[in-house]
Design a protein around this motif. Structure first.
Motif, PDB file in Angstrom:
ATOM      1  N   THR A  70       0.828  -1.211   0.000  1.00 21.82           N
ATOM      2  CA  THR A  70       0.000   0.000   0.000  1.00 21.82           C
ATOM      3  C   THR A  70       0.859   1.256   0.000  1.00 21.82           C
ATOM      4  O   THR A  70       0.626   2.199  -0.779  1.00 21.82           O
ATOM      5  CB  THR A  70      -0.929   0.002   1.226  1.00 21.82           C
ATOM      6  N   LEU A  73       2.456   1.748  -3.395  1.00 25.88           N
ATOM      7  CA  LEU A  73       1.502   2.233  -4.397  1.00 25.88           C
ATOM      8  C   LEU A  73       1.155   3.689  -4.161  1.00 25.88           C
ATOM      9  O   LEU A  73       0.985   4.467  -5.116  1.00 25.88           O
ATOM     10  CB  LEU A  73       0.233   1.377  -4.366  1.00 25.88           C
ATOM     11  N   ASP A  74       1.040   4.087  -2.897  1.00 28.59           N
ATOM     12  CA  ASP A  74       0.690   5.461  -2.561  1.00 28.59           C
ATOM     13  C   ASP A  74       1.719   6.442  -3.130  1.00 28.59           C
ATOM     14  O   ASP A  74       1.372   7.552  -3.560  1.00 28.59           O
ATOM     15  CB  ASP A  74       0.600   5.614  -1.042  1.00 28.59           C
ATOM     16  N   TYR A  98      -5.892   2.674  -1.571  1.00 29.83           N
ATOM     17  CA  TYR A  98      -4.989   1.582  -1.922  1.00 29.83           C
ATOM     18  C   TYR A  98      -5.037   0.475  -0.872  1.00 29.83           C
ATOM     19  O   TYR A  98      -5.017  -0.715  -1.213  1.00 29.83           O
ATOM     20  CB  TYR A  98      -3.553   2.102  -2.051  1.00 29.83           C
TER      21      TYR A  98
END
Length: 426
Positions: A70, A73-74, A98
């Motif tokens: 997460t 991806l952020d 996410y």
């Protein structure tokens, strides 16, 4: 003659609680059920003697791995989409989106491989988000709220009261279980999942009710991130009014931050103040719900056999008020993390007023980093815990209640923001 007390139903234990592993004697999430389960939020796998620690360790590894994914991806998705038409959207989407998506994906994989139930005790949504909320308290300067956010306090009190009562009333009209009514009313009127968790601890809601309420919060909050800033621009709202509307209406703090950023820096400041003001009122609502359920709802729902030889005819089942819980029940069921939230706010305020701005900013950055990690773990766990069966069992009524309350919240928040912040300057 004194009538004999009726025996407990076959699906319940002698004390009226649901049998182990059941859902309040099999009642659907959205229907009225007895309210005296003593282990409402504890799933079977997490009760003493049922935990398999190797599985818990493996589950924690899964949660941590998904949390790191997460975080990656952020930071990475905005870079991937920087030169595309989705660049603005990518920048505005924050880690809760996410985290939940990754958690849901992990849920599908673990369910398909048959590992989900074994790893479930490691999905500690409540612990992660409560810890994150305590850390959130560090960022709330109480003196700032008192001296510079008078309109925010008035708006929070009026908005929470109005939306909570409307949601509670509508849920009652549609026959929802009192616990689910409390969770939905708290979530939509205060601050989403955080308020739902506080309410769940106060009223001893079942885990699937909490998961269902959290799912509705997320479902309605995500489009609000983009819808409200757009509407604020269409309506020509000032930054202060737009920020107050966003902060008072969107349920989650992360979504408020994302929407406020889309509306502009000044709107973000007001949105943040309004939202943290509402967050600070979680404790008051939790105390009220604890008292109401302990001294009213559960006394009505748990009749007590009358003493043998009672003089009054037909006194076999005592009146609803016969069983009065001790006052200590309020403390036992009060969500203790709220106290940590308040203490952290006090400490943060004292520290901010006793050090330089640079030192305070550094300390806030450390607390914010830890808070972000715990909230990522919480949102990942929400995705991992989500059960589609809970949505099917609940039916259409809770969705209608939450959607109607969201519309009421949008209208009332806009009216209050326009009145209270029309001359406010950032």
């Amino acid at each position: 003659m004194t009538a004999a007390a009726p025996p407990p139903p076959a699906s319940a234990s002698a004390d009226g609680s649901a049998p182990a592993g059941s859902t309040a004697a099999g009642a659907p999430t959205g229907q009225r059920v007895p309210v005296n389960e003593t282990d409402a939020l504890a799933p079977e796998a997490t009760r003493p003697g049922a935990v398999r620690w190797p599985a818990v360790a493996a589950g924690l590894v899964v949660v941590l791995a998904l949390a790191y994914l997460t975080k990656y991806l952020d930071g990475a998705v905005p870079d991937w989409l920087a030169d595309t038409s989705l660049a603005r959207v990518a920048k505005s989407v924050e880690y809760p989106v996410y985290a939940i998506a990754v958690g849901l994906l992990g849920n599908l994989v673990l369910t398909a491989t048959g590992l989900r139930e074994r790893f479930a005790p490691a999905f500690r949504t409540e612990f992660f988000i409560k810890t994150g909320l305590v850390l959130l308290g560090v960022s709330i300067n109480l003196s700032l709220l008192v001296t510079a956010a008078g309109p925010a306090i008035v708006q929070a009190l009026l908005l929470i009261s109005g939306v909570f009562l409307f949601t509670w009333w509508l849920g009652g009209r549609l026959g929802l279980d009192d616990r689910l009514r409390a969770l939905l009313a708290s979530a939509v009127s205060i601050c989403g999942v955080s308020a739902a968790i506080a309410a769940a601890g106060a009223v001893r809601a079942r885990r699937e009710q909490l998961a269902y309420a959290a799912s509705l919060v997320i479902l309605f909050a995500l489009p609000s991130i983009f819808l409200l800033p757009w509407l604020a621009d269409v309506f020509g709202l000032s930054p202060a009014v737009a920020g107050a509307w966003i902060g008072g209406n969107i349920d989650t703090t992360a979504a408020v931050t994302a929407a406020g950023a889309l509306a502009g820096e000044d709107a973000l400041k007001i949105a943040t103040i309004v939202k943290v003001t509402q967050n600070a009122l979680i404790g008051l609502v939790a105390v009220g719900l604890t008292a109401y359920f302990a001294f009213s709802v559960e006394r009505r729902a748990a009749p007590v056999p009358a003493a043998a030889g009672a003089a009054e005819a037909g006194a076999g089942v005592a009146e609803a008020g016969a069983r009065r819980p001790a006052a200590v029940e309020l403390w036992r069921r009060f969500p203790k993390f709220v106290l940590g939230f308040v203490v952290a706010s006090i400490i943060g305020t004292i520290y901010a007023n006793s050090v330089s701005a640079a030192d305070n900013s550094a300390a806030q950055a450390v607390a914010a980093n830890y808070r972000t990690w715990f909230l990522i773990l919480a949102f990942v766990s929400i995705g991992l815990e989500f059960r589609l069966t809970a949505l099917r069992e609940a039916g259409w009524r809770p969705i209608v209640v939450f959607a109607s309350a969201t519309v009421a919240n949008i209208v009332l928040a806009l009216a209050l923001a326009a009145i209270l912040f029309r001359t406010f300057t950032v």
